[in-house]
Design an enzyme around this catalytic site. Sequence first.
Site, PDB file in Angstrom:
ATOM      1  N   ASP A   1       0.815  -1.225   0.000  1.00 14.79           N
ATOM      2  CA  ASP A   1       0.000   0.000   0.000  1.00 14.79           C
ATOM      3  C   ASP A   1       0.845   1.270   0.000  1.00 14.79           C
ATOM      4  OD1 ASP A   1       0.669  -0.733   2.681  1.00 14.79           O
ATOM      5  OD2 ASP A   1      -0.853   0.629   3.457  1.00 14.79           O
TER       6      ASP A   1
ATOM      7  N   GLU B   1      10.504  -9.987  -2.397  1.00 19.94           N
ATOM      8  CA  GLU B   1      11.448  -8.876  -2.560  1.00 19.94           C
ATOM      9  C   GLU B   1      12.902  -9.339  -2.569  1.00 19.94           C
ATOM     10  OE1 GLU B   1       8.861  -8.921  -0.563  1.00 19.94           O
ATOM     11  OE2 GLU B   1       7.697  -7.081  -0.820  1.00 19.94           O
TER      12      GLU B   1
ATOM     13  N   HIS C   1       0.806   0.107  10.305  1.00 20.89           N
ATOM     14  CA  HIS C   1       1.234  -1.261  10.033  1.00 20.89           C
ATOM     15  C   HIS C   1       2.618  -1.240   9.358  1.00 20.89           C
ATOM     16  CE1 HIS C   1      -0.777   0.086   6.340  1.00 20.89           C
ATOM     17  NE2 HIS C   1      -0.046  -0.782   5.696  1.00 20.89           N
ATOM     18  N   HIS C   2       3.234  -2.380   9.274  1.00 18.41           N
ATOM     19  CA  HIS C   2       4.609  -2.530   8.759  1.00 18.41           C
ATOM     20  C   HIS C   2       5.618  -1.724   9.589  1.00 18.41           C
ATOM     21  CE1 HIS C   2       2.686  -4.514   5.505  1.00 18.41           C
ATOM     22  NE2 HIS C   2       2.719  -3.577   4.584  1.00 18.41           N
TER      23      HIS C   2
ATOM     24  N   GLY D   1      27.954 -14.466  -1.889  1.00 15.12           N
ATOM     25  CA  GLY D   1      27.662 -15.894  -1.811  1.00 15.12           C
ATOM     26  C   GLY D   1      26.362 -16.273  -1.130  1.00 15.12           C
TER      27      GLY D   1
ATOM     28  N   ASP E   1      20.444 -28.203  -6.310  1.00 11.98           N
ATOM     29  CA  ASP E   1      19.102 -28.376  -5.734  1.00 11.98           C
ATOM     30  C   ASP E   1      18.923 -27.554  -4.458  1.00 11.98           C
ATOM     31  OD1 ASP E   1      20.975 -30.006  -4.468  1.00 11.98           O
ATOM     32  OD2 ASP E   1      19.742 -31.824  -4.485  1.00 11.98           O
TER      33      ASP E   1
ATOM     34  N   ASN F   1      21.587 -33.522  -6.326  1.00 10.13           N
ATOM     35  CA  ASN F   1      22.444 -34.485  -5.624  1.00 10.13           C
ATOM     36  C   ASN F   1      21.990 -34.648  -4.171  1.00 10.13           C
ATOM     37  OD1 ASN F   1      23.284 -32.044  -4.659  1.00 10.13           O
ATOM     38  ND2 ASN F   1      25.291 -32.094  -5.639  1.00 10.13           N
TER      39      ASN F   1
ATOM     40  N   GLY G   1      21.180 -32.653  -1.818  1.00  9.40           N
ATOM     41  CA  GLY G   1      21.522 -31.742  -0.719  1.00  9.40           C
ATOM     42  C   GLY G   1      22.707 -30.862  -1.020  1.00  9.40           C
TER      43      GLY G   1
ATOM     44  N   GLU H   1      28.838 -28.240   0.966  1.00 14.39           N
ATOM     45  CA  GLU H   1      28.989 -28.176   2.424  1.00 14.39           C
ATOM     46  C   GLU H   1      29.570 -29.484   2.965  1.00 14.39           C
ATOM     47  OE1 GLU H   1      28.894 -25.179   2.657  1.00 14.39           O
ATOM     48  OE2 GLU H   1      27.118 -24.455   3.698  1.00 14.39           O
TER      49      GLU H   1
HETATM   50  C1  LIG Z   1      21.657 -17.633   2.132  1.00 14.23           C
HETATM   51  C2  LIG Z   1      22.696 -18.683   2.365  1.00 14.23           C
HETATM   52  N1  LIG Z   1      22.455 -19.662   3.260  1.00 14.23           N
HETATM   53  C3  LIG Z   1      23.388 -20.624   3.438  1.00 14.23           C
HETATM   54  C4  LIG Z   1      24.565 -20.627   2.758  1.00 14.23           C
HETATM   55  C5  LIG Z   1      25.594 -21.719   2.968  1.00 14.23           C
HETATM   56  N2  LIG Z   1      25.729 -22.535   1.756  1.00 14.23           N
HETATM   57  C6  LIG Z   1      26.670 -22.292   0.836  1.00 14.23           C
HETATM   58  S1  LIG Z   1      26.667 -23.396  -0.417  1.00 14.23           S
HETATM   59  C7  LIG Z   1      25.394 -24.252   0.278  1.00 14.23           C
HETATM   60  C8  LIG Z   1      24.884 -25.510  -0.339  1.00 14.23           C
HETATM   61  C9  LIG Z   1      24.558 -25.441  -1.791  1.00 14.23           C
HETATM   62  O1  LIG Z   1      23.991 -26.669  -2.150  1.00 14.23           O
HETATM   63  P1  LIG Z   1      23.531 -26.950  -3.621  1.00 14.23           P
HETATM   64  O2  LIG Z   1      22.989 -25.739  -4.207  1.00 14.23           O
HETATM   65  O3  LIG Z   1      22.672 -28.143  -3.636  1.00 14.23           O
HETATM   66  O4  LIG Z   1      24.917 -27.207  -4.368  1.00 14.23           O
HETATM   67  P2  LIG Z   1      25.743 -28.560  -4.527  1.00 14.23           P
HETATM   68  O5  LIG Z   1      27.079 -28.303  -3.907  1.00 14.23           O
HETATM   69  O6  LIG Z   1      25.000 -29.671  -3.847  1.00 14.23           O
HETATM   70  O7  LIG Z   1      25.855 -28.775  -6.002  1.00 14.23           O
HETATM   71  C10 LIG Z   1      24.989 -23.655   1.471  1.00 14.23           C
HETATM   72  C11 LIG Z   1      23.896 -24.160   2.327  1.00 14.23           C
HETATM   73  C12 LIG Z   1      24.773 -19.566   1.867  1.00 14.23           C
HETATM   74  N3  LIG Z   1      25.897 -19.441   1.168  1.00 14.23           N
HETATM   75  N4  LIG Z   1      23.813 -18.629   1.668  1.00 14.23           N
HETATM   76 MG   LIG Z   2      22.994 -30.095  -4.143  1.00 10.73          MG
END
Ligand SMILES: Cc1ncc(C[n+]2csc(CCOP(=O)(O)OP(=O)(O)O)c2C)c(N)n1
Ligand SMILES: [Mg+2]
Length: 581
Positions: A43, A66, A129-130, A423, A450, A477, A479, A483
């Site tokens: 708004d 956003e 609000h907000h 990043g 993913d 993959n 996850g 990491e």
């Molecule tokens: C906003 C945010 N949260 C957490 C992280 C930490 N982080 C960096 S890379 C990553 C995992 C990426 O996984 P994916 O996209 O599945 O890539 P893959 O290595 O599995 O190919 C995470 C959680 C980050 N960089 N930014």
């Molecule tokens: Mg992955």
Amino acid sequence: MTVTAGRPAVSPARESVTMTVGEFLLRRIREAGAGHAFGVPGDFNLELLQQLEDTGALEWIGTCNELNASYAADGYARLNGLAALIVTHGVGALSAINGVAGSYSEHVPVICVCGSIPVRSKERDLGMHHTMADGSGDRFLRAYAQVTAAQARLTPHNAATEIDRLILTAWRDKLPVYMELPSDIAYLDIEVPSAPLMLAEPPSDPERLRSCTAAIAGRMSDAKAPAILVDLDADRFGAAGDLMELAEKLRLPVAVVATAKAVIDETFPYYVGIYNGKASPPHVREAIETSDCLLSIGYRPIDLTSGDFTSALPAGTIYARGHSVDIGHDNYQAVTLKEVLRGVTDAVQQGTNRPARRSAPPPTAIGDRGDGSAMLTQAAYWRAIQGYIRPGDVLIAEDGTSYAAFGLHLPRNCTFVSQAIWGSIGYTVGSLLGTLTAAPARRHLLFVGDGSFQLTAQELSTMLRHDYKPVIFLINNGGYTIERCWLGKTARYNDVATWAYADLPRVFRPGTTARSFVVKTVADLQNALSAPNDNLIFIESIMDPNDAPAGVISGGNSGADLDYGPRGPQHRDNMLLRPSP
Ligand SMILES: Cc1ncc(C[n+]2csc(CCOP(=O)(O)OP(=O)(O)O)c2C)c(N)n1
Ligand SMILES: [Mg+2]
């Protein structure tokens, strides 16, 4: 540029016109080169969006949230030079703040306009609000002071000057700015300049420029092995062409750091590769570290541009930035990068005594495809993608194993987008919407994992809504494999929920003709890559959670030592994904 907003009540004597605050703001954004604005209505900004719609000053690209809009604005600005983001008070502004901070970190000029609570409610102490409902009015402006180069709350009195100050600051410093437009002043008439906004660097101080260019040209001419090291400011300040001209004239090697991948065309004969301290290819390390006159452009040593702090630039390195230069003990102010480079190139003699550099190694051929029915590996995946890239592509690479894209050899005129310093995962999905909007005629390739995709996936719907046709390469993959290279090789915290990723185009746009593929083998991937680019292509590739490119594994392993120290959990058995023996 045609300016459609505003009434033609020109008063030549004062060279001003009467316009509403909102129309003037939109007109200035347009004059600064942004043809679109990204964001979400609320708004407190609807009245501005109505002005946008009535005047046609900008094209509105509504996003799902956003945060994604802030990423889209960032991607748009990287290709277009500047972007606009429109959010609403508090809730919208704070959703966007991560992306705007990323723009600051990565030197990207984004104008964030926050439609905020009416002046009336502030002056009369009306709780709104907000807000925190405690009468505090400056919290979000102050929050943004931490992540922008300049901020202002517009009033009818300051709007004409503050709008120009903020937009020019963003453009000149290549940084985001934040302005609050109270919702009850957008329709008020003010006097504004009739002349278009002048986007011009302030000219250099003539004496400083002469002295600086003479000092650099002298050193470079006397050097036996001059070289150039390029960081992202070379792109932001539009100096890549000037640098290539200088390199060509002196026949000297140019390296980039990862944050500036493809800023120097990788087919340029004097381009040698990516410098990263000890992790550099040997010929790149030698060219940079043994140079007797290294000119560095905007170099910011951080872990990933310094090979985890192993970089060793020569003692006499010249440090040039957008608006200043350091040469030995001398610090030159009031000089602009492009003028400095122009002056140096004009002053030096054509190099003749150095052999022409060999060009960057030719892209590796797809080569032996091996057994097409074999399960897809990271190695085979990136080999196939190398063969898919063509001149002029825009590549967007997410954090994760998709960072292997940094190792691709790019043909002519490619643009490489990554948010390697900030990043924030999920960035690339929003950013892709922005790059597509800025350069719709180019082919855009997104490389994303993913885990990252799950943060911002819904913005795929906006790409489908606008009939954009990117190619999305998603690695499934299970996850956060990158990491796992840091910590938690098999830990549950590095797993993500299983989605049917390739079904999402249909979910996000029922009846879509987008092409989706689920790829498990090399042959599947080759089949997907043969699809024509007349539609959005979504390629979900299934891969082993423990398969990661060598550079990602070594980066994670050394990152763990830096992050957790000698007593950290990474020293326990089998805690991280290590290189296979
Ligand atoms: C906003 C945010 N949260 C957490 C992280 C930490 N982080 C960096 S890379 C990553 C995992 C990426 O996984 P994916 O996209 O599945 O890539 P893959 O290595 O599995 O190919 C995470 C959680 C980050 N960089 N930014
Ligand atoms: Mg992955």
